[in-house]
Design a protein around this motif. Structure first.
Motif, PDB file in Angstrom:
ATOM      1  N   ILE A 146       0.873  -1.254  -0.060  1.00 14.54           N
ATOM      2  CA  ILE A 146       0.046  -0.054   0.174  1.00 14.54           C
ATOM      3  C   ILE A 146       0.848   1.319  -0.057  1.00 14.54           C
ATOM      4  N   ALA A 147       2.032   1.253   0.619  1.00 17.41           N
ATOM      5  CA  ALA A 147       2.863   2.386   0.874  1.00 17.41           C
ATOM      6  C   ALA A 147       3.450   2.677  -0.676  1.00 17.41           C
ATOM      7  N   PHE A 148       3.660   2.004  -1.438  1.00 20.22           N
ATOM      8  CA  PHE A 148       4.228   1.697  -2.716  1.00 20.22           C
ATOM      9  C   PHE A 148       3.191   2.366  -3.796  1.00 20.22           C
ATOM     10  N   TRP A 169       9.900   6.209  -0.376  1.00 21.39           N
ATOM     11  CA  TRP A 169       8.740   6.127   0.824  1.00 21.39           C
ATOM     12  C   TRP A 169       8.570   4.701   1.074  1.00 21.39           C
ATOM     13  N   THR A 170       8.936   3.724   0.239  1.00 18.68           N
ATOM     14  CA  THR A 170       8.983   2.275   0.590  1.00 18.68           C
ATOM     15  C   THR A 170       9.819   1.811   1.471  1.00 18.68           C
ATOM     16  N   HIS A 171      10.954   2.418   1.143  1.00 21.39           N
ATOM     17  CA  HIS A 171      12.207   1.729   2.372  1.00 21.39           C
ATOM     18  C   HIS A 171      12.215   2.703   3.642  1.00 21.39           C
ATOM     19  N   ASN A 172      11.741   3.685   3.614  1.00 24.19           N
ATOM     20  CA  ASN A 172      11.823   4.682   4.845  1.00 24.19           C
ATOM     21  C   ASN A 172      10.613   4.297   5.654  1.00 24.19           C
ATOM     22  N   GLY A 173       9.639   4.117   5.282  1.00 26.77           N
ATOM     23  CA  GLY A 173       8.472   3.817   5.763  1.00 26.77           C
ATOM     24  C   GLY A 173       7.273   4.611   5.249  1.00 26.77           C
TER      25      GLY A 173
END
Length: 107
Positions: free
Chosen positions: A24-26, A103-107
């Motif tokens: 969902i973040a992706f 966004w996807t790696h840092n949260g």
């Protein structure tokens, strides 16, 4: 659904691969990036672009860390002049990958 318990300690990525569900973040980061580019390319004077450019200056600023604005994470990737860069579709799409990874790696 998959017969997996918490004790199995399987990563979320593995579960997403098995169920074919996207992160969902992706998805949210991709849609935000695309919408920001879309709004910046508009030339019909709608309020969405005016809201992005609006800088309210009323009263004193509160003490402490300033609140994060919607466009702050766009500025991290594309720079201060991100609205001008968004007008060029080709360069905007090239920057999308860096934004989504952030966004996807840092949260």
């Amino acid at each position: 659904m998959l017969g997996i318990s918490w004790r199995d300690k399987i990563c979320n990525e593995v579960i997403r691969q098995r169920t074919k569900v996207t992160d969902i973040a992706f998805r949210v980061s991709v849609l935000k990036w695309q919408w920001a580019g879309h709004v910046c390319r508009r030339t019909d004077g709608r309020w969405s672009r005016k809201v992005l450019e609006w800088r309210p200056r009323v009263g004193k600023r509160s003490v402490g860390r300033p609140p994060t604005r919607w466009s702050d994470d766009l500025r991290k990737v594309a720079g201060i002049d991100w609205m001008r860069k968004a007008e060029n579709r080709k360069s905007w799409r090239c920057l999308k990958e860096a934004y989504v990874q952030q966004w996807t790696h840092n949260g």
